[in-house]
Design a protein around this motif. Structure first.
Motif, PDB file in Angstrom:
ATOM      1  N   PRO A 246       0.842  -1.209   0.000  1.00 48.33           N
ATOM      2  CA  PRO A 246       0.000   0.000   0.000  1.00 48.33           C
ATOM      3  C   PRO A 246       0.875   1.257   0.000  1.00 48.33           C
ATOM      4  N   ILE A 247       1.460   1.568  -1.129  1.00 46.95           N
ATOM      5  CA  ILE A 247       2.391   2.693  -1.224  1.00 46.95           C
ATOM      6  C   ILE A 247       1.621   4.011  -1.057  1.00 46.95           C
ATOM      7  N   LYS A 248       2.132   4.852  -0.164  1.00 43.43           N
ATOM      8  CA  LYS A 248       1.486   6.142   0.088  1.00 43.43           C
ATOM      9  C   LYS A 248       2.169   7.280  -0.663  1.00 43.43           C
ATOM     10  N   ALA A 249       3.477   7.199  -0.802  1.00 46.32           N
ATOM     11  CA  ALA A 249       4.243   8.248  -1.477  1.00 46.32           C
ATOM     12  C   ALA A 249       5.483   7.623  -2.107  1.00 46.32           C
ATOM     13  N   CYS A 250       6.080   8.373  -3.004  1.00 48.79           N
ATOM     14  CA  CYS A 250       7.258   7.882  -3.720  1.00 48.79           C
ATOM     15  C   CYS A 250       8.285   9.007  -3.791  1.00 48.79           C
ATOM     16  N   TRP A 251       9.523   8.734  -3.357  1.00 45.34           N
ATOM     17  CA  TRP A 251      10.607   9.730  -3.372  1.00 45.34           C
ATOM     18  C   TRP A 251      11.537   9.375  -4.527  1.00 45.34           C
ATOM     19  N   LEU A 252      11.602  10.232  -5.542  1.00 44.03           N
ATOM     20  CA  LEU A 252      12.354   9.913  -6.764  1.00 44.03           C
ATOM     21  C   LEU A 252      13.207  11.090  -7.221  1.00 44.03           C
ATOM     22  N   MET A 253      14.284  10.760  -7.950  1.00 46.68           N
ATOM     23  CA  MET A 253      15.110  11.754  -8.628  1.00 46.68           C
ATOM     24  C   MET A 253      15.048  11.443 -10.122  1.00 46.68           C
ATOM     25  N   SER A 254      14.495  12.358 -10.892  1.00 52.83           N
ATOM     26  CA  SER A 254      14.346  12.109 -12.328  1.00 52.83           C
ATOM     27  C   SER A 254      15.623  12.401 -13.105  1.00 52.83           C
ATOM     28  N   ASN A 255      16.464  13.297 -12.576  1.00 56.41           N
ATOM     29  CA  ASN A 255      17.670  13.699 -13.302  1.00 56.41           C
ATOM     30  C   ASN A 255      18.916  13.634 -12.418  1.00 56.41           C
ATOM     31  N   PHE A 256      19.958  12.968 -12.954  1.00 58.28           N
ATOM     32  CA  PHE A 256      21.284  12.898 -12.330  1.00 58.28           C
ATOM     33  C   PHE A 256      21.167  12.368 -10.898  1.00 58.28           C
ATOM     34  N   GLN A 257      20.556  11.206 -10.801  1.00 61.55           N
ATOM     35  CA  GLN A 257      20.216  10.603  -9.521  1.00 61.55           C
ATOM     36  C   GLN A 257      21.449  10.436  -8.634  1.00 61.55           C
ATOM     37  N   ASN A 258      21.276  10.696  -7.372  1.00 60.40           N
ATOM     38  CA  ASN A 258      22.321  10.502  -6.369  1.00 60.40           C
ATOM     39  C   ASN A 258      22.076   9.139  -5.716  1.00 60.40           C
ATOM     40  N   PRO A 259      23.005   8.149  -5.895  1.00 63.72           N
ATOM     41  CA  PRO A 259      24.417   8.309  -6.268  1.00 63.72           C
ATOM     42  C   PRO A 259      24.784   7.927  -7.696  1.00 63.72           C
ATOM     43  N   THR A 260      23.889   7.319  -8.493  1.00 60.93           N
ATOM     44  CA  THR A 260      24.321   6.735  -9.772  1.00 60.93           C
ATOM     45  C   THR A 260      24.543   7.765 -10.865  1.00 60.93           C
ATOM     46  N   GLY A 261      23.879   8.921 -10.778  1.00 62.54           N
ATOM     47  CA  GLY A 261      23.981   9.929 -11.821  1.00 62.54           C
ATOM     48  C   GLY A 261      23.065   9.699 -13.003  1.00 62.54           C
ATOM     49  N   VAL A 262      22.257   8.631 -12.974  1.00 66.39           N
ATOM     50  CA  VAL A 262      21.413   8.304 -14.112  1.00 66.39           C
ATOM     51  C   VAL A 262      20.204   9.231 -14.196  1.00 66.39           C
ATOM     52  N   SER A 263      19.719   9.462 -15.411  1.00 66.36           N
ATOM     53  CA  SER A 263      18.509  10.252 -15.633  1.00 66.36           C
ATOM     54  C   SER A 263      17.466   9.384 -16.331  1.00 66.36           C
ATOM     55  N   LEU A 264      16.206   9.640 -16.021  1.00 70.71           N
ATOM     56  CA  LEU A 264      15.121   8.938 -16.692  1.00 70.71           C
ATOM     57  C   LEU A 264      14.831   9.601 -18.038  1.00 70.71           C
ATOM     58  N   SER A 265      14.652   8.802 -19.078  1.00 76.54           N
ATOM     59  CA  SER A 265      14.234   9.349 -20.363  1.00 76.54           C
ATOM     60  C   SER A 265      12.831   9.928 -20.220  1.00 76.54           C
ATOM     61  N   PRO A 266      12.436  10.850 -21.112  1.00 74.44           N
ATOM     62  CA  PRO A 266      11.069  11.384 -21.035  1.00 74.44           C
ATOM     63  C   PRO A 266      10.010  10.292 -21.090  1.00 74.44           C
ATOM     64  N   GLU A 267      10.240   9.249 -21.894  1.00 73.81           N
ATOM     65  CA  GLU A 267       9.276   8.157 -22.002  1.00 73.81           C
ATOM     66  C   GLU A 267       9.154   7.392 -20.681  1.00 73.81           C
ATOM     67  N   ARG A 268      10.300   7.167 -20.030  1.00 76.85           N
ATOM     68  CA  ARG A 268      10.281   6.438 -18.766  1.00 76.85           C
ATOM     69  C   ARG A 268       9.679   7.314 -17.655  1.00 76.85           C
ATOM     70  N   GLN A 269       9.968   8.606 -17.685  1.00 78.71           N
ATOM     71  CA  GLN A 269       9.337   9.517 -16.723  1.00 78.71           C
ATOM     72  C   GLN A 269       7.815   9.436 -16.830  1.00 78.71           C
ATOM     73  N   GLN A 270       7.314   9.476 -18.061  1.00 80.46           N
ATOM     74  CA  GLN A 270       5.868   9.456 -18.263  1.00 80.46           C
ATOM     75  C   GLN A 270       5.271   8.140 -17.784  1.00 80.46           C
ATOM     76  N   ALA A 271       5.969   7.035 -18.062  1.00 77.55           N
ATOM     77  CA  ALA A 271       5.465   5.727 -17.637  1.00 77.55           C
ATOM     78  C   ALA A 271       5.398   5.628 -16.115  1.00 77.55           C
ATOM     79  N   VAL A 272       6.450   6.101 -15.437  1.00 77.78           N
ATOM     80  CA  VAL A 272       6.474   6.074 -13.975  1.00 77.78           C
ATOM     81  C   VAL A 272       5.377   6.974 -13.409  1.00 77.78           C
ATOM     82  N   TYR A 273       5.261   8.168 -13.964  1.00 73.93           N
ATOM     83  CA  TYR A 273       4.240   9.114 -13.499  1.00 73.93           C
ATOM     84  C   TYR A 273       2.840   8.516 -13.631  1.00 73.93           C
ATOM     85  N   ASP A 274       2.551   7.933 -14.791  1.00 75.55           N
ATOM     86  CA  ASP A 274       1.220   7.372 -15.030  1.00 75.55           C
ATOM     87  C   ASP A 274       0.903   6.243 -14.050  1.00 75.55           C
ATOM     88  N   LEU A 275       1.886   5.381 -13.791  1.00 76.61           N
ATOM     89  CA  LEU A 275       1.672   4.272 -12.860  1.00 76.61           C
ATOM     90  C   LEU A 275       1.350   4.768 -11.454  1.00 76.61           C
TER      91      LEU A 275
END
Length: 477
Positions: A246-275
Motif C-alpha cells: 500500500p504505497i502512500k508516497a514515492c521519493w524519486l530523482m528524475s535527473n542525475f540521480q544521487n548516487p548513480t547519476g542516471v537520468s530517466l528518459s522522457p518516455e520512462r518519466q511518463q510511464a512512472v508518473y502514469d503508474l
C-alpha cells in the motif's frame, strides 16, 4: 518508404572499433590498426579514419602515443556502467541514521580529500559577490522582513523562481512556491505532508541517504525499487511493488540521480508518473541537480508533466549557486498549504537575508552565465576523473558516465568492503569516499563507492586517487 540512410564512413569505423574492443579482439594496451591500414581495409581516406580515431580518443576508447599509433585505453572494456544487483523488494522500517552520522563525521574532518563529499567544490561559486549582496541585503531590506518573509518565504524570490520555471515551460504560481532551509527540508516537509507514521514509501535503490533518514525520522516504512545506472528506475519492479504494497508516497530523482547519476528518459518519466498517479500516489521529486546538465537544454522533470498536481517538486540553490546559504524550495501544488503549515511548526522560515541576497543575484542577470561556466567545468572535471580511474583502478572496476551533476558511482570487485575501505583511507591517507552502505537498507552495494568529481584533479588529488587505487590493487592480490 524513404530510402534508408547509410552511416558515414567515419561512424562505420567508430562502431567497428568499439565492437572489436567489446569483443576483446583488441585488449587494453594493445595497438589497433594504423590509420593507413584501416584506410586500406575500409577503402576510405586516411583523413576519414583520422577523424574517427580522434572521436574514439575523445570518448575514451583509445589513446594516441606519439610516433607509435593508437592503443586501447587501459581497462576500457571493463568500465561500462555497473550492473547492479536487484535488491529484494521488502517492506521494512529504517534504521540508518546512526551509520550516516558516523560516516559523515569522518568525511567532514578538516584536511580530508573530499572525494566522499556530497557538496560541489566551493571554489566554483561566486562567494565574494554573494557576500557583497548579503551585506547589502542586511542593510537595505525592510525592518519587518523577519515577519513578512516567514513561510512561505520572500515573495520576490518566489516570483523569481516561478519566472525561471515559466521560461522552462512549467507553469507554477508564485503561491505554490514554498521557500525552505535547503532542499532537504523541502523534501522532508513534502513527505511529512502526504504521509503519517507507519505508512509505506517507495524509494530508489541505491537511494540518496537523506531520503532514508527522512523516512526513519518520520517513522515510515520503505520499499526499495532498483535503479539501473543506464536506464533508471526498474519499471517492472515498480509494478510489482504497487501490486504488493500500500504505497502512500514515492521519493524519486528524475535527473542525475544521487548516487548513480542516471537520468530517466522522457518516455520512462511518463510511464512512472502514469503508474503512480493512477493509484493516487504522491511523488516527492528531488531535483537538486537539475540545473547541472551537460547537454544543450535542461532535461524534463516529473513536474513538467504533472497534470494532476501530484508532484511535490523540490530543489535548491545549494548545488548550483550558494551551498552555505541553505535556500531551497518546494513547488508543492495542491499540498502547498500542508507544507507551509509544517514549516511554521519546524523552522518558521529559511534565513531571510539569504533569500534577499539571492534575489539580487538573479536580478543582476548573471545567474545563467554562472551556470553555463559551472556546467562546463563540471563536465571537464568528470571526464578527467573518469580517465584517471581508467588508468589507475584495477581490472573489474566499473563506473557510470552521467550526463550531469558531479557524482560517479563506482563498482569495485565484489569482495571489497567499502566501509572498511573508507576507514583505511581516513586513517592512512586522510582521503574520504562515500561507501555504498550509505545508499541502501541492505548490503548489496557494499562493494560500491560514490566519488565526487567536482574537485579539480590537482597533483595532491591525483596522488590521493592513486593511493585509493593502490589499496584496491593490494586487496586484489
Amino acid at each position: 518508404m524513404p530510402p534508408r540512410k547509410e552511416p558515414s564512413p567515419a561512424i562505420t569505423v567508430i562502431e567497428l572499433i568499439k565492437q572489436q574492443i567489446n569483443q576483446q579482439v583488441w585488449l587494453p594496451g594493445e595497438r589497433i590498426p594504423s590509420i593507413r591500414k584501416m584506410s586500406q581495409l575500409q577503402s576510405i581516406s586516411p583523413m576519414t579514419v583520422m577523424k574517427a580515431y580522434e572521436q574514439l580518443e575523445l570518448d575514451g576508447w583509445i589513446r594516441a602515443k606519439p610516433q607509435s599509433g593508437y592503443f586501447v585505453a587501459p581497462h576500457f572494456n571493463q568500465l561500462n556502467a555497473p550492473s547492479l544487483p536487484h535488491p529484494q523488494v521488502v517492506n521494512q522500517s529504517i534504521n540508518i541514521n546512526r551509520h550516516v552520522f558516523e560516516v559523515m563525521k569522518g568525511i567532514k574532518q578538516p584536511g580530508v580529500i573530499p572525494f566522499g563529499s556530497a557538496f560541489p567544490d566551493p571554489s566554483l561559486f561566486p562567494v565574494p559577490t554573494l557576500g557583497r549582496l548579503l551585506s547589502r541585503a542586511v542593510k537595505t531590506m525592510p525592518y519587518d522582513s523577519g515577519i513578512t518573509d516567514l513561510a512561505p518565504g520572500c515573495e520576490s524570490l518566489r516570483r523569481a523562481i516561478s519566472q525561471r520555471y515559466a521560461k522552462a515551460g512549467i507553469n507554477v504560481s508564485t503561491d505554490q512556491v514554498v521557500i525552505t532551509s535547503g532542499a532537504t527540508e523541502a523534501l522532508g516537509l513534502g513527505l511529512a505532508g502526504v504521509t503519517k507514521p507507519g505508512d509505506t514509501v517507495l524509494v530508489e535503490s541505491p537511494a540518496f541517504y537523506g531520503a532514508l533518514q527522512a523516512i526513519e525520522r518520520l517513522h515510515l516504512k520503505a520499499v526499495e525499487v532498483p535503479v539501473c545506472p543506464v536506464k533508471g528506475l526498474d519499471i517492472a519492479a515498480l509494478i510489482t511493488c504497487l501490486e504488493r504494497y500500500p504505497i502512500k508516497a514515492c521519493w524519486l530523482m528524475s535527473n542525475f540521480q544521487n548516487p548513480t547519476g542516471v537520468s530517466l528518459s522522457p518516455e520512462r518519466q511518463q510511464a512512472v508518473y502514469d503508474l503512480l498517479v493512477a493509484q493516487n500516489i504522491a511523488i516527492i521529486e528531488d531535483d537538486v541537480y537539475g540545473e547541472l546538465y551537460y547537454g544543450a537544454s535542461k532535461p524534463p522533470c516529473f513536474k513538467s508533466i504533472d497534470s494532476k498536481g501530484m508532484v511535490i517538486h523540490c530543489a535548491s540553490f545549494s548545488k548550483s549557486l550558494a551551498p552555505g546559504f541553505r535556500i531551497g524550495w518546494a513547488l508543492a501544488g495542491r499540498f502547498a498549504q500542508q507544507v507551509t503549515e509544517l514549516q511554521f511548526m519546524s523552522t518558521l522560515s529559511a534565513p531571510v537575508p539569504n533569500q534577499h541576497a539571492i534575489v539580487s543575484y538573479i536580478k543582476e542577470g548573471i545567474y545563467d552565465s554562472h551556470l553555463r561556466q559551472l556546467r562546463r567545468t563540471l563536465l571537464a572535471r568528470q571526464q578527467t576523473m573518469r580517465e584517471a580511474i581508467q588508468r589507475l583502478f584495477p581490472v573489474g572496476t566499473t563506473v557510470t558516465k552521467p550526463d550531469g551533476g558531479y557524482f560517479l558511482w563506482v563498482g569495485l570487485p565484489f569482495d571489497v568492503d567499502s566501509s572498511e575501505l573508507l576507514a583505511l583511507l581516513l586513517e592512512r591517507h586522510r582521503i574520504s569516499i562515500a561507501p555504498g552502505t550509505l545508499f541502501s537498507l541492505g548490503e548489496q552495494y557494499r562493494h560500491c563507492i560514490r566519488i565526487n568529481s567536482s574537485y579539480e584533479l590537482t597533483a595532491q588529488n591525483y596522488e590521493a586517487l592513486s593511493s585509493l587505487a593502490q589499496l584496491l590493487s593490494c586487496h586484489k592480490q
